[in-house]
Design an enzyme around this catalytic site. Structure first.
Site, PDB file in Angstrom:
ATOM      1  N   HIS A 121       0.860  -1.180   0.000  1.00 22.26           N
ATOM      2  CA  HIS A 121       0.000   0.000   0.000  1.00 22.26           C
ATOM      3  C   HIS A 121       0.898   1.233   0.000  1.00 22.26           C
ATOM      4  O   HIS A 121       1.834   1.324   0.794  1.00 22.26           O
ATOM      5  CB  HIS A 121      -0.926   0.017   1.216  1.00 22.26           C
ATOM      6  N   HIS A 167       1.298  11.121  -3.716  1.00 21.79           N
ATOM      7  CA  HIS A 167       0.136  10.994  -2.841  1.00 21.79           C
ATOM      8  C   HIS A 167      -0.583  12.334  -2.832  1.00 21.79           C
ATOM      9  O   HIS A 167      -0.022  13.344  -2.392  1.00 21.79           O
ATOM     10  CB  HIS A 167       0.568  10.596  -1.430  1.00 21.79           C
TER      11      HIS A 167
END
Length: 536
Positions: A121, A167
């Site tokens: 992840h 991100h």
């Protein structure tokens, strides 16, 4: 010169303070040695019998015993005619005697949905998900550890003409997509041959999607697996897909594909469009790249419906899984028998840490954390238990057959090598104790601990524990070493988690890891594992 003399004096002082004696074999090992030794030596035949009779290695051969002899010949305590007690002890407490099976031992010919996959992840982040850099380094490290599912968040670059991985909504510094793809190609199969799945979290325009398509094809070439049809009733197996890269992402919307076709020149002079023009449609190019149809459940948990003509992947947050498991557990299990279910951590885990994976495993989700990454030779794929693949999986999960794991912790060593001499105390050796227990379904979860051994770099505990298990195939053995403090704010001394179903019986050397899961060079425990059934 004065400083050098002082430094030498300090080193001598430390050696005096932290001097420790060499490890002595436990009494159980001495007794075992005597059972197989003749005239103080275990021969090749004796070691062969020991492997089969005491270590439970039913498939061991004399060639295996000879390989152990050959590996130990470099030790000064080894004699040509066989193993003496010291060399026998060092073998049992060494790298040649791991606690789990070191090779792939599962059937690898079932569909992908029949396996837990070691899933990363935010695989591109160096540290936390708010301010750390995005880099290829953590991707490479993940692949070398056995991670087989790499997540990349795709965004336009600052000029809107290229693609970066980052991100969103944070201060993380991006990395170019082509660098990430190249890192996966160069490192994806250096340690393990089974397929790598790249999950794209796509935030791109159709034009940039076309660039992604070109970039992926140019990077991977024949390594890229592209299905012949988008309608696949069943996934291929890891064996068939060896050394292949699969792209998993949400397909473009149907309306977007036809909007681009209608805006093109396919209706010139009233003629129907050329079929070859489909290959020039950027959205179709991107769609054809996708090996695993993925998406988030915009329609809520109704997305758990099963399409007999097409397998796919679905992503749920850990909160959504917790909610769904209370009312639709059977639906989840039936979905995961044919399809892939990926669980991602809640957003408040700023360090991108894993959630407790047990709830996902119980419902067949592919999310597989580091705690069982060593299973099946560490190849990144672990076959699901049969009860997660049957037509009525609830029955076997909740009608357990109780068994027991007997665990004995003998001793530990290596802290004097891997830890700074003053890491625990300034003027004395550490006071170590071991926490050992089971992480599994709620009825199996338990934790015990040994007594603390004071002032020893090589602590000897000689303590045993018995753990009843109802679902051993979904259980891991948790081991953590602590250095005792009266404040109960104990210092960390190493940890590991071992899949119960993969544990080898007998005496085993158990390497420990740091808090990030990196194996220490020297720190390990000597333990013994046994299996007992009420019917035995």
């Amino acid at each position: 010169m004065a400083n050098n003399k002082q430094s030498f004096k300090d080193r001598c002082c430390f050696e005096k303070i932290f001097r420790f004696k060499a490890a002595e074999p436990p009494e159980d090992i001495k007794k075992m040695f005597d059972m197989y030794a003749e005239n103080g030596t275990i021969s090749l035949d004796g070691l062969f019998r020991f492997l089969i009779e005491s270590q439970g290695e039913d498939d061991a051969t004399k060639e295996d015993a000879q390989a152990i002899f050959d590996s130990l010949k470099q030790l000064k305590i080894f004699q040509r005619k066989g193993l003496q007690l010291d060399s026998f002890f060092r073998y049992l407490f060494g790298d040649l005697n791991p606690p789990i099976f070191p090779k792939v031992n599962h059937d690898m010919n079932a569909p992908l949905s029949h396996y837990f996959l070691f899933t990363g992840h935010n695989s591109y982040l160096t540290e936390n998900q708010l301010s750390s850099d995005c880099s290829v380094k953590p991707i490479i490290q993940a692949l070398q550890r056995g991670v087989r599912v790499i997540q990349l968040d795709l965004w336009p670059n600052s000029k809107k003409n290229g693609i970066v991985v980052r991100h969103a909504g944070t201060l993380t510094r991006p990395v170019e997509l082509n660098k990430c793809l190249r890192a996966i190609k160069d490192n994806g199969f250096t340690a393990y041959e089974y397929p790598v799945v790249i999950t794209f979290e796509d935030h791109l325009t159709s034009e940039l999607q076309a660039k992604v398509s070109e970039m992926v094809k140019a990077t991977f070439g024949d390594m890229l697996h592209v299905p012949d049809s988008e309608f696949l009733p069943e996934f291929l197996s890891p064996e068939i897909l060896k050394r292949k890269v699969l792209i998993s992402t949400k397909p473009p919307e149907y309306d977007e594909i036809h909007r681009q076709k209608d805006s093109g020149a396919s209706d010139k002079d009233g003629e129907e469009g050329d079929p070859d023009e489909d290959e020039e449609n950027p959205t179709l190019q991107y769609k054809h790249l996708i090996a695993i149809d993925a998406g988030n459940p915009k329609g809520g948990l109704d997305m758990l419906h099963i399409d007999p003509t097409k397998v796919r992947s679905l992503s749920l947050s850990e909160q959504e899984l917790e909610l769904a498991s209370k009312s639709r557990a059977t639906d989840i299990l039936r979905f995961t028998e044919k399809n892939l279910l990926r669980i991602y951590p809640k957003g408040t885990r700023l360090d991108s840490s894993n959630y407790d994976p047990m709830l996902g495993w119980m419902h067949g989700a592919i999310k597989w954390s580091r705690s069982i990454c060593k299973a099946n030779g560490g190849c990144g794929y672990v076959k699901k238990p049969r009860f997660l693949l049957s037509s009525s999986p609830d029955n076997e999960v909740f009608n357990p057959e109780k068994s027991y794991r007997e665990v004995k912790v003998y001793m530990g060593e290596g802290w004097h090598s891997d830890f700074h001499r003053t890491n625990f105390h300034c003027y004395s050796p550490p006071d170590m104790f071991v926490k050992v227990g089971i992480a599994g379904v709620p009825r199996d979860t338990v934790m015990e601990e040994t007594k603390a051994i004071e002032n020893e770099w090589i602590p000897v505990w000689n303590e045993g524990f018995s753990f009843p298990l109802s679902v051993p195939k979904l259980a891991v053995l948790r081991i953590e070493v602590k250095e005792q403090h009266s404040s109960e704010n104990h210092d960390f001394g190493g940890q590991t988690c071992l899949p119960i179903s993969e544990l080898r019986t007998g005496f085993r050397a158990v390497p420990l890891h740091d808090k990030k899961g990196v194996r220490y060079k020297s720190v390990k425990l000597l333990m013994r594992f046994d299996f007992e059934s009420p019917d035995s």
